[in-house]
Design a protein around this motif. Structure first.
Motif, PDB file in Angstrom:
ATOM      1  N   VAL A  58      11.293 -10.523  29.836  1.00  0.00           N
ATOM      2  CA  VAL A  58      12.317 -10.528  28.777  1.00  0.00           C
ATOM      3  C   VAL A  58      12.520  -9.165  28.134  1.00  0.00           C
ATOM      4  O   VAL A  58      13.660  -8.720  27.928  1.00  0.00           O
ATOM      5  CB  VAL A  58      11.973 -11.598  27.708  1.00  0.00           C
ATOM      6  N   GLU A  59      11.458  -8.468  27.810  1.00  0.00           N
ATOM      7  CA  GLU A  59      11.615  -7.239  27.029  1.00  0.00           C
ATOM      8  C   GLU A  59      12.269  -6.102  27.826  1.00  0.00           C
ATOM      9  O   GLU A  59      12.631  -5.075  27.250  1.00  0.00           O
ATOM     10  CB  GLU A  59      10.284  -6.782  26.442  1.00  0.00           C
ATOM     11  N   TYR A  60      12.458  -6.296  29.137  1.00  0.00           N
ATOM     12  CA  TYR A  60      13.116  -5.259  29.936  1.00  0.00           C
ATOM     13  C   TYR A  60      14.626  -5.476  30.037  1.00  0.00           C
ATOM     14  O   TYR A  60      15.316  -4.707  30.712  1.00  0.00           O
ATOM     15  CB  TYR A  60      12.475  -5.199  31.335  1.00  0.00           C
ATOM     16  N   GLU A  63      19.253  -6.009  24.508  1.00  0.00           N
ATOM     17  CA  GLU A  63      19.481  -6.850  23.337  1.00  0.00           C
ATOM     18  C   GLU A  63      20.735  -7.696  23.568  1.00  0.00           C
ATOM     19  O   GLU A  63      21.725  -7.224  24.119  1.00  0.00           O
ATOM     20  CB  GLU A  63      19.672  -5.964  22.101  1.00  0.00           C
ATOM     21  N   GLY A  64      20.672  -8.963  23.186  1.00  0.00           N
ATOM     22  CA  GLY A  64      21.814  -9.851  23.348  1.00  0.00           C
ATOM     23  C   GLY A  64      21.813 -10.656  24.636  1.00  0.00           C
ATOM     24  O   GLY A  64      22.663 -11.524  24.818  1.00  0.00           O
ATOM     25  N   THR A  65      20.846 -10.391  25.548  1.00  0.00           N
ATOM     26  CA  THR A  65      20.748 -11.174  26.780  1.00  0.00           C
ATOM     27  C   THR A  65      20.275 -12.589  26.466  1.00  0.00           C
ATOM     28  O   THR A  65      19.404 -12.790  25.619  1.00  0.00           O
ATOM     29  CB  THR A  65      19.784 -10.507  27.771  1.00  0.00           C
ATOM     30  N   THR A  66      20.828 -13.567  27.164  1.00  0.00           N
ATOM     31  CA  THR A  66      20.447 -14.967  26.987  1.00  0.00           C
ATOM     32  C   THR A  66      19.674 -15.445  28.220  1.00  0.00           C
ATOM     33  O   THR A  66      20.142 -15.300  29.348  1.00  0.00           O
ATOM     34  CB  THR A  66      21.685 -15.852  26.784  1.00  0.00           C
ATOM     35  N   PHE A  67      18.497 -15.998  27.984  1.00  0.00           N
ATOM     36  CA  PHE A  67      17.657 -16.568  29.040  1.00  0.00           C
ATOM     37  C   PHE A  67      17.680 -18.090  28.929  1.00  0.00           C
ATOM     38  O   PHE A  67      17.628 -18.638  27.828  1.00  0.00           O
ATOM     39  CB  PHE A  67      16.213 -16.084  28.911  1.00  0.00           C
ATOM     40  N   VAL A  68      17.744 -18.743  30.063  1.00  0.00           N
ATOM     41  CA  VAL A  68      17.600 -20.198  30.120  1.00  0.00           C
ATOM     42  C   VAL A  68      16.382 -20.487  30.983  1.00  0.00           C
ATOM     43  O   VAL A  68      16.342 -20.101  32.151  1.00  0.00           O
ATOM     44  CB  VAL A  68      18.850 -20.869  30.720  1.00  0.00           C
ATOM     45  N   ILE A 103       5.952 -15.398  24.558  1.00  0.00           N
ATOM     46  CA  ILE A 103       6.954 -14.621  23.829  1.00  0.00           C
ATOM     47  C   ILE A 103       6.560 -14.522  22.362  1.00  0.00           C
ATOM     48  O   ILE A 103       6.596 -13.442  21.762  1.00  0.00           O
ATOM     49  CB  ILE A 103       8.349 -15.279  23.971  1.00  0.00           C
ATOM     50  N   LYS A 104       6.170 -15.636  21.767  1.00  0.00           N
ATOM     51  CA  LYS A 104       5.788 -15.623  20.353  1.00  0.00           C
ATOM     52  C   LYS A 104       4.595 -14.713  20.110  1.00  0.00           C
ATOM     53  O   LYS A 104       4.579 -13.923  19.169  1.00  0.00           O
ATOM     54  CB  LYS A 104       5.473 -17.046  19.885  1.00  0.00           C
ATOM     55  N   LYS A 105       3.595 -14.783  20.998  1.00  0.00           N
ATOM     56  CA  LYS A 105       2.364 -14.030  20.784  1.00  0.00           C
ATOM     57  C   LYS A 105       2.518 -12.540  21.048  1.00  0.00           C
ATOM     58  O   LYS A 105       1.979 -11.712  20.305  1.00  0.00           O
ATOM     59  CB  LYS A 105       1.248 -14.596  21.665  1.00  0.00           C
ATOM     60  N   HIS A 106       3.267 -12.174  22.088  1.00  0.00           N
ATOM     61  CA  HIS A 106       3.258 -10.782  22.538  1.00  0.00           C
ATOM     62  C   HIS A 106       4.551 -10.017  22.253  1.00  0.00           C
ATOM     63  O   HIS A 106       4.554  -8.784  22.269  1.00  0.00           O
ATOM     64  CB  HIS A 106       2.961 -10.724  24.036  1.00  0.00           C
ATOM     65  N   ILE A 107       5.662 -10.704  22.024  1.00  0.00           N
ATOM     66  CA  ILE A 107       6.933 -10.027  21.732  1.00  0.00           C
ATOM     67  C   ILE A 107       7.389 -10.352  20.324  1.00  0.00           C
ATOM     68  O   ILE A 107       7.850  -9.486  19.591  1.00  0.00           O
ATOM     69  CB  ILE A 107       8.007 -10.416  22.768  1.00  0.00           C
ATOM     70  N   GLY A 108       7.247 -11.602  19.926  1.00  0.00           N
ATOM     71  CA  GLY A 108       7.614 -12.023  18.576  1.00  0.00           C
ATOM     72  C   GLY A 108       8.934 -12.772  18.550  1.00  0.00           C
ATOM     73  O   GLY A 108       9.861 -12.459  19.305  1.00  0.00           O
ATOM     74  N   ILE A 109       9.004 -13.782  17.714  1.00  0.00           N
ATOM     75  CA  ILE A 109      10.202 -14.595  17.556  1.00  0.00           C
ATOM     76  C   ILE A 109      10.674 -14.523  16.118  1.00  0.00           C
ATOM     77  O   ILE A 109       9.904 -14.779  15.188  1.00  0.00           O
ATOM     78  CB  ILE A 109       9.913 -16.061  17.966  1.00  0.00           C
TER      79      ILE A 109
END
Length: 281
Positions: A58-60, A63-68, A103-109
């Motif tokens: 995700v982090e690559y 900004e604004g990209t949507t993942f499903v 994502i929550k643990k390593h990138i943040g929500i």
């Protein structure tokens, strides 16, 4: 604001029309969307793997990209359908079943909203209970990616701290060893990717070329024990020789140069697969 990029992940594989149906639903919503695939080869029902692959990727993306992400063994149950906004501004559309853990643990929500299926479900699919990937997630993701809805219009806000998280194996660090878990495989090449971070491993003050005693257990059963060289990359050892290294996610990896460590020693992944790295005396 979304950027018209939509990235799909699932455990559906490509042997039938499921992924194509999701893509078609997205393009019906907006034919100008750019649809990419992260992977559709997640091990069936493996929420942990889905969570890890999102973290890996995700982090690559801009900004604004949507993942499903649809790995949804609880489809049709009371589990929530959500959209998360990451700290880096991407959106993730997924079941609230643990998929957002890494994502929550390593990138943040920043925020999470529950998908309102009254407003954000394809018409005439209300009696279809087993393909939310097409009818809810791809549809909502496409609406969000194309800016046909805002994040606020996804549905009611949920508390970030209330999303479901998978249990994790905490790294044990002592004077001369670290212990963690084999999280996942670098699938094509059979390398082991562990839960031990670079910083945790560096508590042992490693030097390239140094040997460490590597022990792997499946629960309490000893599966592998050997002295292994720490190197920068695979070519630091002869073909067929094992090596420990720091992978692209800054985690300790264990590989065989031009071979599959997982196949060679029948090593699996998950919280029951423990790996210990001990500094030689």
């Amino acid at each position: 604001m979304s950027n018209k990029l939509l990235v799909l992940q699932s455990d559906f594989g490509l042997v039938d029309g499921a992924v194509a149906a999701m893509t078609g639903v997205a393009l019906q919503e907006d034919p100008t969307l750019i649809v990419h695939n992260l992977t559709h080869e997640i091990t069936p029902y493996n929420i942990f793997e889905a969570s890890y692959r999102l973290f890996q990727t995700v982090e690559y993306w801009p900004e604004g990209t949507t993942f499903v992400s649809v790995v949804d063994p609880g489809v049709g149950s009371a589990r929530k359908s959500v959209v998360a906004l990451t700290n880096k501004g991407q959106y993730i559309v997924t079941p609230d079943n643990g998929t957002l853990s890494f994502i929550k643990k390593h990138i943040g929500i920043k925020a999470v909203r529950e998908i309102s299926e009254v407003a954000n479900r394809r018409n005439n699919t209300e009696l279809s209970y087993t393909f939310h990937g097409r009818d809810v997630y791809a549809f909502t993701g496409a609406k969000l990616a194309s800016n046909h809805i805002t994040f606020a219009e996804v549905g009611p806000k949920l508390a970030v701290e209330d999303i479901i998280e998978l249990p994790v194996v905490e790294t044990v660090i002592e004077e001369n060893f670290v212990r963690g878990a084999v999280d996942i495989l670098d699938v094509r090449f059979g390398s082991l990717w562990t839960s031990i971070t670079r910083d945790e491993f560096y508590s042992l003050k490693p030097v390239f070329g140094e040997r460490f005693e590597i022990t792997i257990y499946n629960n309490d059963m000893l599966v592998y024990q050997n002295q292994v060289v720490y190197g920068k990359s695979f070519a630091d050892v002869r073909i067929g020789q094992p090596i420990i290294y720091i992978n692209s996610l800054y985690r300790v990896g264990l590989a065989i140069n031009q071979g599959s460590f997982a196949k060679a020693y029948n090593v699996g992944v998950g919280s029951n697969w423990h790996i210990e790295i001990r500094k030689m005396a």
